[in-house]
Each structure stands twice: as C-alpha cells, then as structure tokens.
Scaffold this motif. Structure first.
Motif, mmCIF file in Angstrom:
data_model
loop_
_atom_site.group_PDB
_atom_site.id
_atom_site.type_symbol
_atom_site.label_atom_id
_atom_site.label_comp_id
_atom_site.label_asym_id
_atom_site.label_seq_id
_atom_site.Cartn_x
_atom_site.Cartn_y
_atom_site.Cartn_z
ATOM 1 N N TYR A 171 -2.303 -9.658 -2.048
ATOM 2 C CA TYR A 171 -1.982 -9.649 -0.630
ATOM 3 C C TYR A 171 -1.263 -8.342 -0.328
ATOM 4 O O TYR A 171 -0.588 -7.775 -1.182
ATOM 5 N N LEU A 172 -1.429 -7.885 0.898
ATOM 6 C CA LEU A 172 -0.685 -6.733 1.395
ATOM 7 C C LEU A 172 0.075 -7.165 2.636
ATOM 8 O O LEU A 172 -0.356 -8.079 3.355
ATOM 9 N N PRO A 173 1.188 -6.498 2.909
ATOM 10 C CA PRO A 173 1.938 -6.832 4.118
ATOM 11 C C PRO A 173 1.322 -6.186 5.354
ATOM 12 O O PRO A 173 0.675 -5.144 5.275
ATOM 13 N N ARG A 174 1.510 -6.841 6.470
ATOM 14 C CA ARG A 174 1.176 -6.264 7.772
ATOM 15 C C ARG A 174 2.401 -6.466 8.656
ATOM 16 O O ARG A 174 2.959 -7.563 8.708
ATOM 17 N N MET A 175 2.812 -5.426 9.322
ATOM 18 C CA MET A 175 3.998 -5.485 10.170
ATOM 19 C C MET A 175 3.655 -6.050 11.540
ATOM 20 O O MET A 175 2.653 -5.676 12.136
ATOM 21 N N THR A 176 4.516 -6.953 11.998
ATOM 22 C CA THR A 176 4.494 -7.366 13.394
ATOM 23 C C THR A 176 5.646 -6.600 14.037
ATOM 24 O O THR A 176 6.106 -5.614 13.474
ATOM 25 N N GLU A 177 6.142 -7.028 15.155
ATOM 26 C CA GLU A 177 7.232 -6.281 15.801
ATOM 27 C C GLU A 177 8.426 -6.048 14.876
ATOM 28 O O GLU A 177 8.856 -4.934 14.685
ATOM 29 N N ASP A 178 8.977 -7.110 14.301
ATOM 30 C CA ASP A 178 10.136 -6.969 13.425
ATOM 31 C C ASP A 178 9.994 -7.735 12.128
ATOM 32 O O ASP A 178 10.975 -8.009 11.455
ATOM 33 N N TYR A 180 0.871 -1.168 0.000
ATOM 34 C CA TYR A 180 0.000 0.000 0.000
ATOM 35 C C TYR A 180 0.911 1.222 0.000
ATOM 36 O O TYR A 180 1.756 1.368 0.890
ATOM 37 N N PRO A 181 0.789 2.110 -0.988
ATOM 38 C CA PRO A 181 1.764 3.195 -1.119
ATOM 39 C C PRO A 181 1.690 4.238 -0.005
ATOM 40 O O PRO A 181 0.605 4.656 0.397
ATOM 41 N N LYS A 182 2.871 4.607 0.444
ATOM 42 C CA LYS A 182 2.990 5.753 1.341
ATOM 43 C C LYS A 182 3.028 7.004 0.469
ATOM 44 O O LYS A 182 3.173 6.922 -0.747
ATOM 45 N N ALA A 183 2.926 8.154 1.095
ATOM 46 C CA ALA A 183 2.966 9.412 0.350
ATOM 47 C C ALA A 183 4.237 9.467 -0.496
ATOM 48 O O ALA A 183 5.333 9.204 0.001
ATOM 49 N N GLN A 189 -8.556 -7.456 -1.023
ATOM 50 C CA GLN A 189 -9.318 -7.087 -2.215
ATOM 51 C C GLN A 189 -9.743 -5.639 -2.050
ATOM 52 O O GLN A 189 -9.881 -5.147 -0.926
ATOM 53 N N TYR A 190 -9.955 -4.992 -3.176
ATOM 54 C CA TYR A 190 -10.416 -3.615 -3.124
ATOM 55 C C TYR A 190 -11.694 -3.540 -2.296
ATOM 56 O O TYR A 190 -12.595 -4.348 -2.458
ATOM 57 N N GLY A 191 -11.725 -2.616 -1.377
ATOM 58 C CA GLY A 191 -12.895 -2.448 -0.519
ATOM 59 C C GLY A 191 -12.725 -3.052 0.861
ATOM 60 O O GLY A 191 -13.469 -2.711 1.773
ATOM 61 N N ASP A 192 -11.740 -3.972 1.025
ATOM 62 C CA ASP A 192 -11.484 -4.536 2.350
ATOM 63 C C ASP A 192 -11.004 -3.436 3.289
ATOM 64 O O ASP A 192 -10.273 -2.527 2.892
ATOM 65 N N LYS A 193 -11.404 -3.544 4.531
ATOM 66 C CA LYS A 193 -11.011 -2.556 5.536
ATOM 67 C C LYS A 193 -9.509 -2.616 5.787
ATOM 68 O O LYS A 193 -8.917 -3.694 5.862
ATOM 69 N N LEU A 194 -8.906 -1.439 5.909
ATOM 70 C CA LEU A 194 -7.482 -1.309 6.212
ATOM 71 C C LEU A 194 -7.327 -0.471 7.476
ATOM 72 O O LEU A 194 -8.168 0.370 7.781
ATOM 73 N N LEU A 195 -6.251 -0.710 8.184
ATOM 74 C CA LEU A 195 -5.959 0.020 9.415
ATOM 75 C C LEU A 195 -4.631 0.744 9.251
ATOM 76 O O LEU A 195 -3.663 0.158 8.753
ATOM 77 N N LEU A 196 -4.572 2.003 9.659
ATOM 78 C CA LEU A 196 -3.327 2.760 9.590
ATOM 79 C C LEU A 196 -2.423 2.321 10.735
ATOM 80 O O LEU A 196 -2.781 2.429 11.906
ATOM 81 N N SER A 197 -1.247 1.798 10.393
ATOM 82 C CA SER A 197 -0.334 1.243 11.394
ATOM 83 C C SER A 197 0.498 2.337 12.053
ATOM 84 O O SER A 197 0.496 3.490 11.630
ATOM 85 N N LYS A 198 1.265 1.923 13.042
ATOM 86 C CA LYS A 198 2.161 2.866 13.720
ATOM 87 C C LYS A 198 3.263 3.346 12.790
ATOM 88 O O LYS A 198 3.924 4.342 13.051
ATOM 89 N N TYR A 199 3.476 2.636 11.663
ATOM 90 C CA TYR A 199 4.469 3.047 10.664
ATOM 91 C C TYR A 199 3.845 3.958 9.606
ATOM 92 O O TYR A 199 4.464 4.269 8.603
ATOM 93 N N ASN A 200 2.583 4.335 9.828
ATOM 94 C CA ASN A 200 1.845 5.215 8.933
ATOM 95 C C ASN A 200 1.609 4.572 7.568
ATOM 96 O O ASN A 200 1.686 5.221 6.538
ATOM 97 N N ILE A 201 1.348 3.257 7.589
ATOM 98 C CA ILE A 201 1.078 2.481 6.387
ATOM 99 C C ILE A 201 -0.268 1.783 6.586
ATOM 100 O O ILE A 201 -0.540 1.244 7.655
#
Length: 173
Positions: free
Chosen positions: A65-72, A46-49, A80-92
């Motif tokens: 698929y999109l990545p999701r960060m765990t601790e490290d 998912y692109p950052k600015a 899929q387009y339309g699936d809910k996304l959450l803004l992470s602490k890395y601003n992604i």
C-alpha cells in the motif's frame, strides 16, 4: 538544535550520500526483520528526491500500500508495480486506487529525514504519520542511513517513535 536545524542538517548530509547503494543495502536488511517477514500487508512510501528507495520490496510475496494525502490526513491505498500514480500537490507520487481501512495494515515503513538512538524520527513537519500511528496498532520500521542517526533529536509529546530502526549497519528493535 531545534527541529528545523536538524532538518536542514539531515538534508545537507543526505545530499552527499550514495542513496541508491544505501537503499539496496537497507532494503535487504529490512527483509531479515521478523516484523517484515511476518507481515502480509505493508505500507510503503513512494520516495521523494533524496529519500531511501525501498520500492524493490514489492518483489516480495506481500500486499503493498502507498499513502495518499487528503487535506490533513493519510489514506492507505493498495499498490502494485505498474499501477498508475499521480503527482500530488506535495510533489509525492500517490496511488489512485480506493483506500482501505488502516486496520488492514500489518506493518508500516516510515519515511523521514533522520532519527536518534532512541528511535525517535524526524519527518518533514506536517505530523501526518504521527497522526496515522495514533490510530494504528501495527509495528513500524524507520529505515535511515547511519549518517542520519543522531544522539538525540528534539521531540514533542505528539511525536511517535519507530518500533524498529534499520540502517546499513544495524537493526535496532
């Protein structure tokens, strides 16, 4: 220059580019790459600015698929387009779906700042994708504007090259 200086230079150059136009052109080039054509399960980002936005690829008949960060580390989650996304602490923006085994992925499209003519890529400095690539045998594409391909960038022993470099003017297998 060291990695930090290349990151600063890349961000300054990128700020002056028409990223929306470049994203569309490079996205169309990716669609002609045999590794992409043959892949069924593709990891995007998912692109950052300021990053290339390749999310239009999800219109293609593939599983994404999109990545999701765990601790490290990175886990890979169906999206899929339309699936809910959450803004992470890395601003992604990250998916909320359950992770899958990384072996399910056929192709990884890598994010980053710049590359060199040897297909080395420079990311943001956390090494998450380098660690993912150590575990994954699938091909990788790094999409980057021509303006951000340098002669040589500094690399360390743990840095992983892209298999294929795609810009608005070329595809380097």
């Amino acid at each position: 220059m060291d990695k930090k200086e290349y990151r600063q230079k890349a961000k300054a150059i990128r700020a002056g580019l028409d990223i929306k136009r470049l994203s569309a052109v490079i996205q169309d080039k990716i669609r002609t790459v045999s590794a992409y054509i043959e892949a069924e399960d593709v990891l995007l980002y998912y692109p950052k600015a300021g990053e290339l936005d390749l999310l239009g690829l999800i219109e293609d008949n593939k599983n994404f698929y999109l990545p999701r960060m765990t601790e490290d580390d990175i886990v890979l989650c169906p999206w899929q387009y339309g699936d809910k996304l959450l803004l992470s602490k890395y601003n992604i923006y990250e998916p909320l779906s359950e992770p899958v085994d990384f072996k399910k992925i056929d192709l990884i499209i890598l994010p980053g700042l710049c590359a060199d003519k040897n297909k080395n890529r420079l990311g943001y400095g956390k090494g998450c994708y380098d660690r993912l690539l150590e575990k994954s045998p699938c091909p990788t594409i790094f999409a980057v504007p021509d303006e951000l391909i340098f002669e040589n960038i500094p690399v360390d022993e743990y840095d992983k090259k892209a298999d294929i470099l795609v810009s608005q003017s070329m595809i380097m297998p």
